[in-house]
Scaffold this active site. Structure first.
Site, PDB file in Angstrom:
ATOM      1  N   HIS A 185      69.514  21.903  20.372  1.00 25.31           N
ATOM      2  CA  HIS A 185      68.965  23.206  19.980  1.00 25.31           C
ATOM      3  C   HIS A 185      70.034  24.120  19.390  1.00 25.31           C
ATOM      4  O   HIS A 185      69.739  24.964  18.554  1.00 25.31           O
ATOM      5  CB  HIS A 185      68.291  23.873  21.181  1.00 25.31           C
ATOM      6  CG  HIS A 185      67.245  23.007  21.796  1.00 25.31           C
ATOM      7  ND1 HIS A 185      66.082  22.676  21.147  1.00 25.31           N
ATOM      8  CD2 HIS A 185      67.214  22.356  22.985  1.00 25.31           C
ATOM      9  CE1 HIS A 185      65.355  21.878  21.914  1.00 25.31           C
ATOM     10  NE2 HIS A 185      66.024  21.661  23.032  1.00 25.31           N
ATOM     11  N   ASP A 244      56.883  51.340  20.309  1.00 22.64           N
ATOM     12  CA  ASP A 244      56.320  52.448  19.542  1.00 22.64           C
ATOM     13  C   ASP A 244      55.317  53.163  20.462  1.00 22.64           C
ATOM     14  O   ASP A 244      55.313  52.936  21.684  1.00 22.64           O
ATOM     15  CB  ASP A 244      55.706  51.956  18.219  1.00 22.64           C
ATOM     16  CG  ASP A 244      54.462  51.105  18.424  1.00 22.64           C
ATOM     17  OD1 ASP A 244      54.109  50.810  19.594  1.00 22.64           O
ATOM     18  OD2 ASP A 244      53.829  50.728  17.414  1.00 22.64           O
ATOM     19  N   THR A 284      50.565  44.902  18.678  1.00 23.00           N
ATOM     20  CA  THR A 284      50.387  43.448  18.622  1.00 23.00           C
ATOM     21  C   THR A 284      51.589  42.667  19.132  1.00 23.00           C
ATOM     22  O   THR A 284      51.466  41.477  19.421  1.00 23.00           O
ATOM     23  CB  THR A 284      50.161  43.007  17.166  1.00 23.00           C
ATOM     24  OG1 THR A 284      51.311  43.419  16.404  1.00 23.00           O
ATOM     25  CG2 THR A 284      48.906  43.615  16.573  1.00 23.00           C
ATOM     26  N   HIS A 317      64.817  26.683  24.150  1.00 24.29           N
ATOM     27  CA  HIS A 317      65.064  26.084  22.835  1.00 24.29           C
ATOM     28  C   HIS A 317      65.648  27.070  21.835  1.00 24.29           C
ATOM     29  O   HIS A 317      66.473  26.678  21.005  1.00 24.29           O
ATOM     30  CB  HIS A 317      63.766  25.526  22.250  1.00 24.29           C
ATOM     31  CG  HIS A 317      63.283  24.287  22.952  1.00 24.29           C
ATOM     32  ND1 HIS A 317      62.295  23.483  22.441  1.00 24.29           N
ATOM     33  CD2 HIS A 317      63.656  23.722  24.135  1.00 24.29           C
ATOM     34  CE1 HIS A 317      62.063  22.455  23.265  1.00 24.29           C
ATOM     35  NE2 HIS A 317      62.875  22.592  24.311  1.00 24.29           N
ATOM     36  N   CYS A 357      54.836  46.715  20.951  1.00 20.80           N
ATOM     37  CA  CYS A 357      54.039  47.521  20.021  1.00 20.80           C
ATOM     38  C   CYS A 357      52.587  47.107  20.245  1.00 20.80           C
ATOM     39  O   CYS A 357      52.287  46.473  21.264  1.00 20.80           O
ATOM     40  CB  CYS A 357      54.511  47.361  18.569  1.00 20.80           C
ATOM     41  SG  CYS A 357      54.240  45.743  17.828  1.00 20.80           S
TER      42      CYS A 357
HETATM   43  C1  RB5 Z   1      50.460  50.896  15.485  1.00 22.20           C
HETATM   44  O1  RB5 Z   1      49.174  51.358  15.270  1.00 22.20           O
HETATM   45  C2  RB5 Z   1      50.526  49.391  15.277  1.00 22.20           C
HETATM   46  O2  RB5 Z   1      50.440  49.072  13.942  1.00 22.20           O
HETATM   47  C3  RB5 Z   1      51.796  48.834  15.895  1.00 22.20           C
HETATM   48  O3  RB5 Z   1      51.844  49.154  17.244  1.00 22.20           O
HETATM   49  C4  RB5 Z   1      51.998  47.348  15.829  1.00 22.20           C
HETATM   50  O4  RB5 Z   1      50.889  46.655  16.334  1.00 22.20           O
HETATM   51  C5  RB5 Z   1      52.454  46.801  14.557  1.00 22.20           C
HETATM   52  O5  RB5 Z   1      52.728  45.601  14.415  1.00 22.20           O
END
Ligand code: RB5
Length: 145
Positions: A133, A8, A67, A98, A65
């Site tokens: 596995h 993203d 996180t 695994h 993304c």
């Molecule tokens: C975008 O702001 C953020 O929510 C996205 O990049 C991600 O971390 C979502 O899991």
């Protein structure tokens, strides 16, 4: 080996760096976006990456993304995709050994570039161990049906 990349807006910058890193290693790359830092919805790009694997356009997906979690959750909804967030080197190795993961996710806002690049090398150079596995992965694919 061919790799599909997706992100993203939060993962865009590191996706571009990873694209150069892989191309320098002569790994074929398919980039399904995002293509800028303009705000977008990560599931759209997760689904494109997962579908690229199912259509045999890529062997592995590497996705980003903020996180790593949201885009991982989304790509795991695509049938046959097994993705985890690579938050540690050993976990990254085990994702392949695994879990036979065919996708790996990174959190651009929480991981250092050097850690991401090193874990990409681990992911792409580790083989699935099979054996006990495989039975566990069969349980997952049976459930998917
Ligand atoms: C975008 O702001 C953020 O929510 C996205 O990049 C991600 O971390 C979502 O899991």
């Amino acid at each position: 080996m061919k790799v599909v990349l997706a992100s993203d807006h939060a993962g865009f910058e590191i996706k571009e760096k990873v694209k150069d890193y892989l191309m320098d290693k002569n790994i074929e790359v398919l980039d399904v976006g995002a293509f800028s830092e303009e705000s977008v919805d990560y599931p759209v790009f997760a689904f494109k990456a997962g579908e690229a694997i199912n259509q045999h356009k890529a062997d592995y997906a590497i996705i980003f993304c903020g996180t790593g979690e949201g885009i991982s959750i989304a790509i795991n909804k695509v049938k046959g995709i097994r993705c985890g967030v690579a938050y540690d080197d050993e976990v990254t190795r085990l994702l392949r050994e695994h879990n036979n993961a065919n996708a790996v996710a990174f959190g651009a806002r929480f991981m250092k570039e050097e850690d991401i690049l090193r874990r990409i090398d681990i992911f792409l150079n580790t083989e699935f161990l099979g054996g006990r596995h495989q039975k566990r992965l069969d349980l997952i694919s049976d459930y998917e049906k």
